[in-house]
Design a protein around this motif. Sequence first.
Motif, PDB file in Angstrom:
ATOM      1  N   ILE A   7     -27.768  33.296  -2.685  1.00 43.71           N
ATOM      2  CA  ILE A   7     -26.430  33.705  -3.113  1.00 43.71           C
ATOM      3  C   ILE A   7     -26.168  35.167  -2.768  1.00 43.71           C
ATOM      4  CG2 ILE A   7     -24.961  34.083  -5.131  1.00 43.71           C
ATOM      5  CD1 ILE A   7     -26.238  31.568  -6.351  1.00 43.71           C
ATOM      6  N   ARG A   8     -27.163  36.016  -2.929  1.00 52.29           N
ATOM      7  CA  ARG A   8     -26.971  37.446  -2.641  1.00 52.29           C
ATOM      8  C   ARG A   8     -26.756  37.698  -1.148  1.00 52.29           C
ATOM      9  NH1 ARG A   8     -27.465  40.059  -7.234  1.00 52.29           N
ATOM     10  NH2 ARG A   8     -28.825  39.225  -8.879  1.00 52.29           N
ATOM     11  N   ALA A   9     -27.099  36.730  -0.308  1.00 56.20           N
ATOM     12  CA  ALA A   9     -26.815  36.851   1.128  1.00 56.20           C
ATOM     13  C   ALA A   9     -25.448  36.275   1.482  1.00 56.20           C
ATOM     14  CB  ALA A   9     -27.895  36.132   1.933  1.00 56.20           C
ATOM     15  N   GLY A  10     -24.794  35.624   0.516  1.00 53.55           N
ATOM     16  CA  GLY A  10     -23.471  35.072   0.758  1.00 53.55           C
ATOM     17  C   GLY A  10     -23.396  33.559   0.800  1.00 53.55           C
ATOM     18  N   VAL A  11     -24.517  32.864   0.604  1.00 50.21           N
ATOM     19  CA  VAL A  11     -24.517  31.400   0.587  1.00 50.21           C
ATOM     20  C   VAL A  11     -23.883  30.921  -0.712  1.00 50.21           C
ATOM     21  CG1 VAL A  11     -25.953  29.324   0.605  1.00 50.21           C
ATOM     22  CG2 VAL A  11     -26.580  31.299   2.021  1.00 50.21           C
ATOM     23  N   ARG A  12     -22.994  29.947  -0.607  1.00 50.03           N
ATOM     24  CA  ARG A  12     -22.377  29.351  -1.799  1.00 50.03           C
ATOM     25  C   ARG A  12     -23.152  28.086  -2.160  1.00 50.03           C
ATOM     26  NH1 ARG A  12     -15.816  29.728  -0.701  1.00 50.03           N
ATOM     27  NH2 ARG A  12     -15.824  31.767   0.341  1.00 50.03           N
ATOM     28  N   ILE A  13     -23.589  28.008  -3.419  1.00 46.79           N
ATOM     29  CA  ILE A  13     -24.401  26.884  -3.863  1.00 46.79           C
ATOM     30  C   ILE A  13     -23.643  26.083  -4.907  1.00 46.79           C
ATOM     31  CG2 ILE A  13     -26.559  26.198  -4.978  1.00 46.79           C
ATOM     32  CD1 ILE A  13     -27.843  28.709  -3.848  1.00 46.79           C
ATOM     33  N   TYR A  14     -23.609  24.775  -4.695  1.00 43.37           N
ATOM     34  CA  TYR A  14     -22.929  23.855  -5.613  1.00 43.37           C
ATOM     35  C   TYR A  14     -23.935  22.822  -6.112  1.00 43.37           C
ATOM     36  CZ  TYR A  14     -18.653  25.719  -3.506  1.00 43.37           C
ATOM     37  OH  TYR A  14     -17.646  26.549  -3.067  1.00 43.37           O
ATOM     38  N   GLU A  15     -23.867  22.509  -7.383  1.00 42.34           N
ATOM     39  CA  GLU A  15     -24.678  21.437  -7.947  1.00 42.34           C
ATOM     40  C   GLU A  15     -23.793  20.236  -8.232  1.00 42.34           C
ATOM     41  OE1 GLU A  15     -28.433  23.706 -10.084  1.00 42.34           O
ATOM     42  OE2 GLU A  15     -26.815  22.893 -11.343  1.00 42.34           O
ATOM     43  N   TYR A  16     -24.164  19.102  -7.663  1.00 42.67           N
ATOM     44  CA  TYR A  16     -23.433  17.847  -7.865  1.00 42.67           C
ATOM     45  C   TYR A  16     -23.864  17.251  -9.199  1.00 42.67           C
ATOM     46  CZ  TYR A  16     -22.011  12.985  -7.184  1.00 42.67           C
ATOM     47  OH  TYR A  16     -21.466  11.738  -7.331  1.00 42.67           O
ATOM     48  N   CYS A  17     -22.915  17.037 -10.087  1.00 41.47           N
ATOM     49  CA  CYS A  17     -23.230  16.742 -11.481  1.00 41.47           C
ATOM     50  C   CYS A  17     -22.857  15.333 -11.936  1.00 41.47           C
ATOM     51  CB  CYS A  17     -22.547  17.758 -12.402  1.00 41.47           C
ATOM     52  SG  CYS A  17     -23.122  19.448 -12.125  1.00 41.47           S
ATOM     53  N   ASP A  18     -22.231  14.518 -11.090  1.00 40.41           N
ATOM     54  CA  ASP A  18     -21.839  13.183 -11.534  1.00 40.41           C
ATOM     55  C   ASP A  18     -23.041  12.263 -11.719  1.00 40.41           C
ATOM     56  OD1 ASP A  18     -19.240  13.926 -11.576  1.00 40.41           O
ATOM     57  OD2 ASP A  18     -18.558  12.612  -9.951  1.00 40.41           O
ATOM     58  N   ARG A  19     -23.980  12.317 -10.803  1.00 35.76           N
ATOM     59  CA  ARG A  19     -25.165  11.461 -10.824  1.00 35.76           C
ATOM     60  C   ARG A  19     -26.179  12.055  -9.855  1.00 35.76           C
ATOM     61  NH1 ARG A  19     -23.316   6.048  -7.512  1.00 35.76           N
ATOM     62  NH2 ARG A  19     -21.842   6.977  -6.070  1.00 35.76           N
ATOM     63  N   PRO A  20     -27.387  11.497  -9.739  1.00 35.01           N
ATOM     64  CA  PRO A  20     -28.353  12.079  -8.804  1.00 35.01           C
ATOM     65  C   PRO A  20     -27.848  12.047  -7.358  1.00 35.01           C
ATOM     66  CG  PRO A  20     -29.461  10.633 -10.353  1.00 35.01           C
ATOM     67  CD  PRO A  20     -27.997  10.442 -10.579  1.00 35.01           C
TER      68      PRO A  20
END
Length: 428
Positions: A287-300
């Motif tokens: 993230i500190r390098a600028g990568v955007r991270i998303y966690e998918y939360c509906d199911r695995p």
Amino acid sequence: MSLRRPTFRPPRSSRWVSGNHFELLENGEEFFPRVFDAIRGAQREVVLETFILFEDKIGQELHGALLAAAERGVEVHVLVDGFGSPDLSDTFVGQLVNAGVRFRIFDPGRRFLGQRLNLLRRMHRKIVVVDGELGFIGGINYSADHVADFGPEAKQDYSVAARGPIVAQMHRFAREAVLGRTRGRPQQPPAGATDPESPRAGTADAIFVTRDNHQHTNDIERHYRVALRSARHRVVIANAYFFPGYRFIREMRRAAKRGVDVRLILQGQPDMAIVRTAASMLYDHLIRAGVRIYEYCDRPLHGKVALVDDEWSTVGSSNLDPLSLSLNLEANVIIRDRAFNDHLHGRLAHLMDNSCKQIKATPPGRFDGLRLLRSYFVFHLMRWFPTWAGWLPRHEPTITMVRTPATQTPSASDAPAKASGRNAGLAA
């Protein structure tokens, strides 16, 4: 005297094959009907290999389609992994074998005190080729947890249906693999050659790329790194088990720092708790390098897909973790096609907009000595894991033909065959 910087050389298995068509299949609802219908319509041959096959409603439907194909004279080859598919009953397998299905198990292994010990170097690919003309490749196994009515643990996943000359490569490789005759990739045809049984079907270029423990130990990872290095405006990676090597992380950070919109979709509701824990150790560094991270939360999330810019995409069985990148037998298809890339981007954007939460970096100025020490350890573990993986216990896995009691005596041609390289791994 001036020194010339060496020209970067792409991976060996990097010959683009033109004239293909790909259709994205999302989740079991789209994948299973297409595969089962293709098997029901097969005229000559079905070659199928998978990590997981369960005797649930999905496995039973596959069983019925394979059984019917074999009974009408279609040559049917099936290869399952001994760790991923350990509990198939004698009745389930015996009916297929009695009908003429060539049913093989990759490294069946033995149990000790009821525990399976063959954890490492698994056959993790998911490939189907029907009549040498229609191919399927991706991350979807044959189990009911790939359809939504399984409940909150149903997996989000992807595969593709392929037509065109690339299917000939998939067919040659899969057929040799189930027969235990390949230690790597099949020989590539000469540039510009087209298999007569696989006519041009579209405008997509493609590469069929595999990973083994002999000749092609890091081909899939190298294709990812080449794409990251060439990225100009966007990268989206959706991967279930994310814990790649040092060089992979470095290319992601470099792309983000030069202004590329790099997005990573990971599991927010993981099927194994350690998955999120391992990936989260990398969050601040990315993230500190600028990568955007998303966690998918509906199911695995079980997908293994990615796209770069407007044309490059990949779909396959390979996770971005030590098992897939350093131990397992894997297979991906890499696609160069603007329409497919755009469709995949739309589906992943829908996930990010509707079913994900974006992860924020730890607030600046917060000192967490334990977190710093942990990140340092993980960073260097990733950097050296490919070397350490070579020290892990290994043996020469076999591919074993399943026989009915009436035909137990093996012939020379059907004796257990040595498997591809010093093969393969674990997470589904």
